[in-house]
Each structure stands twice: as structure tokens, then as C-alpha cells.
Scaffold this motif. Structure first.
Motif, mmCIF file in Angstrom:
data_model
loop_
_atom_site.group_PDB
_atom_site.id
_atom_site.type_symbol
_atom_site.label_atom_id
_atom_site.label_comp_id
_atom_site.label_asym_id
_atom_site.label_seq_id
_atom_site.Cartn_x
_atom_site.Cartn_y
_atom_site.Cartn_z
ATOM 1 N N ASP A 111 49.003 -65.638 -27.433
ATOM 2 C CA ASP A 111 48.573 -67.068 -27.563
ATOM 3 C C ASP A 111 48.675 -67.941 -26.397
ATOM 4 O O ASP A 111 50.100 -68.063 -26.149
ATOM 5 C CB ASP A 111 49.201 -67.532 -29.006
ATOM 6 C CG ASP A 111 48.795 -68.977 -29.411
ATOM 7 O OD1 ASP A 111 47.786 -69.426 -28.764
ATOM 8 O OD2 ASP A 111 49.329 -69.626 -29.926
ATOM 9 N N GLY B 92 41.831 -60.224 -31.875
ATOM 10 C CA GLY B 92 43.265 -60.572 -32.448
ATOM 11 C C GLY B 92 43.948 -59.128 -32.750
ATOM 12 O O GLY B 92 43.170 -57.785 -32.674
ATOM 13 N N GLU B 94 47.001 -57.390 -35.639
ATOM 14 C CA GLU B 94 47.486 -57.296 -36.903
ATOM 15 C C GLU B 94 48.760 -56.133 -36.979
ATOM 16 O O GLU B 94 48.256 -55.192 -36.484
ATOM 17 C CB GLU B 94 46.815 -57.395 -37.909
ATOM 18 C CG GLU B 94 45.721 -58.592 -38.124
ATOM 19 C CD GLU B 94 44.721 -58.592 -39.012
ATOM 20 O OE1 GLU B 94 44.813 -57.561 -39.930
ATOM 21 O OE2 GLU B 94 43.907 -59.246 -39.035
ATOM 22 N N ILE B 108 50.217 -61.358 -37.218
ATOM 23 C CA ILE B 108 48.821 -61.469 -36.435
ATOM 24 C C ILE B 108 48.925 -62.580 -35.123
ATOM 25 O O ILE B 108 49.496 -63.707 -35.076
ATOM 26 C CB ILE B 108 47.769 -62.098 -37.332
ATOM 27 C CG1 ILE B 108 46.404 -62.455 -36.724
ATOM 28 C CG2 ILE B 108 48.157 -63.715 -37.916
ATOM 29 C CD1 ILE B 108 45.315 -62.572 -38.023
ATOM 30 N N PHE B 110 46.276 -64.150 -32.098
ATOM 31 C CA PHE B 110 45.291 -64.216 -31.285
ATOM 32 C C PHE B 110 45.567 -65.313 -30.375
ATOM 33 O O PHE B 110 46.491 -66.302 -30.504
ATOM 34 C CB PHE B 110 44.218 -64.394 -32.210
ATOM 35 C CG PHE B 110 44.289 -65.808 -33.243
ATOM 36 C CD1 PHE B 110 44.876 -65.572 -34.275
ATOM 37 C CD2 PHE B 110 43.995 -66.807 -32.957
ATOM 38 C CE1 PHE B 110 45.291 -66.422 -35.300
ATOM 39 C CE2 PHE B 110 44.001 -67.966 -33.946
ATOM 40 C CZ PHE B 110 44.574 -67.933 -34.983
ATOM 41 N N ARG B 112 45.011 -69.095 -29.566
ATOM 42 C CA ARG B 112 44.331 -70.267 -30.069
ATOM 43 C C ARG B 112 43.557 -71.234 -29.124
ATOM 44 O O ARG B 112 43.026 -72.063 -29.428
ATOM 45 C CB ARG B 112 45.280 -71.100 -30.692
ATOM 46 C CG ARG B 112 45.972 -70.473 -32.169
ATOM 47 C CD ARG B 112 47.053 -71.242 -32.745
ATOM 48 N NE ARG B 112 48.356 -71.374 -31.876
ATOM 49 C CZ ARG B 112 49.451 -72.124 -31.976
ATOM 50 N NH1 ARG B 112 49.343 -72.889 -32.923
ATOM 51 N NH2 ARG B 112 50.432 -71.912 -31.446
#
Lengths: 125, 125
Positions: A111, B92, B94, B108, B110, B112
Motif C-alpha cells: 500500500d 491484491g 490475501e 489483505i 492492496f 490504496r
């Protein structure tokens, strides 16, 4: 949480141990000269481009712990947490392809938002 | 790129197939009532909190393809790419723990940043 011995997983873990223990030059010995790395900021091609991406990150790393590691003889997935100088609790995930003992492809996910937020306002484009 | 049969991996893949085929209610049948989900925006506790996070994302999904899936009887890791209405090429990852056929924990990851960049300027806090 580490599963399934295999050559790719062993290489992935050796690479991970090296850069998270602040031995980035040793980490680079596991990177193929023609590595393709799909990073959040775009596609990097060559070990030098990869060095320009991961080297600065390794320098701001405070600590990392492995969350999960799975793999086989050709591919592996690692997920890990990190604390860095600008951002705490910054996890990442990597899907790696290994050929002849070197990482030839890496897809890396993290991220960018907290890193962007931590940048000095004057540096924001 | 899918490796190592196991109960947790099977549940993870069933969950993934459901939400990426726009059957979010079926996806929710694989989520434990007391799920703990560590998401980029913070920690979510309960299936309802999870629904509030993943439901809107499932609604903006255009397509997804699985990049990697590994697991065993208790845990699994999935990495996937997505195209969404506001952002293309949004991968993504997980890491899931499964108990009695339900996902009880999910970490999780990813990026942003492209979603934040795609928000209307008036909506940015």
C-alpha cells in the motif's frame, strides 16, 4: 506458516532473509540480471532498475517478520510485515518466479498510501 | 500456479470464485461471523464489518484473474489481479486462515493510492 519445500521457495526465503537483515548486496545476488518486477509504481526491467526500487526501501527498514511463505520448485509467494522509518505496520506480498537459482520475475504488492502521506508536503508532486 | 490441495485452499478459492463472479452473497457464506480482517484501512471485526469493506469493492469489480494460490488445510495465500470501475490493474493479496470451512482471519494487501487518486476531488478528506 512456511510450507512446501522447493527450490523457488528456498531462493525466495534466502532473498527475504538477506534484505530484511540489512544485507542488501547479498539479497541482490538472488536477483537475475534481466528480472522483470511488476511493482505498484510500474514495471521495472533489469537488476539495476530493481536495485533503484528496493534498495531505498531496504534502507528505511527497521524490522520485518514473515507472515506466510508458500512455494514449490519454480514459484513462491511471501507475505510479510515491516516497520519502516516513515511508516509502521507496512505489509507486502511477493509472487516470485525463480530460474537457475535467481529471481527472474517478481510481482510485489504493498500500500503506497501511507508512504505518500508520510512524504514531506514540499516533496509531493 | 495453484498448488497444494488442502481444505483451507479449497475454501479460499471458493470464496474468491464467488466474489469475482459477482455472487457476493455466496462469497459471504465462506466468512466466519467473528472474522478478523486486517485491511489497509485498519482492523475489521465481524462479518458485518467485513461486508461493509468487501461488498463495495465487489460491486466495482469488472474482472479478476488469479495470479497465485497456495495453501494447506489451515491457511492459504491468494494473489490476484483485478480491473475495477475506477482503477485498472489493481492487484491484491490475501492470507487466510480457515476454521470449520469458514474464513476466520484475513490479512489483505492492496495499493490504496490509485483508488485515492481516482476519488472525486470533492470527496477527499
Amino acid at each position: 506458516m512456511t510450507e512446501n519445500r522447493g527450490a523457488a521457495l528456498e531462493t525466495a526465503l534466502a532473498y527475504h532473509r538477506a534484505w530484511t537483515s540489512h544485507d542488501f548486496e547479498r539479497a541482490m545476488t538472488y536477483i537475475a540480471e534481466d528480472i522483470v518486477c511488476q511493482a505498484p509504481s510500474g514495471r521495472l526491467e533489469s537488476a539495476e532498475a530493481f536495485r533503484g526500487f528496493m534498495g531505498p526501501f531496504a534502507q528505511i527498514l527497521i524490522r520485518s517478520n514473515l507472515i506466510a511463505a508458500f512455494g514449490n520448485d519454480t514459484t513462491a509467494v511471501l507475505m510479510y510485515d515491516t516497520d519502516t522509518v516513515p511508516v509502521s505496520d507496512a505489509p507486502g506480498a511477493e509472487y516470485l518466479t525463480v530460474k537457475e537459482g535467481k529471481i527472474s520475475h517478481m510481482r510485489i504488492i504493498f500500500d503506497r498510501l501511507p508512504f505518500e502521506a508520510a512524504r514531506p508536503a514540499a516533496a509531493k508532486g
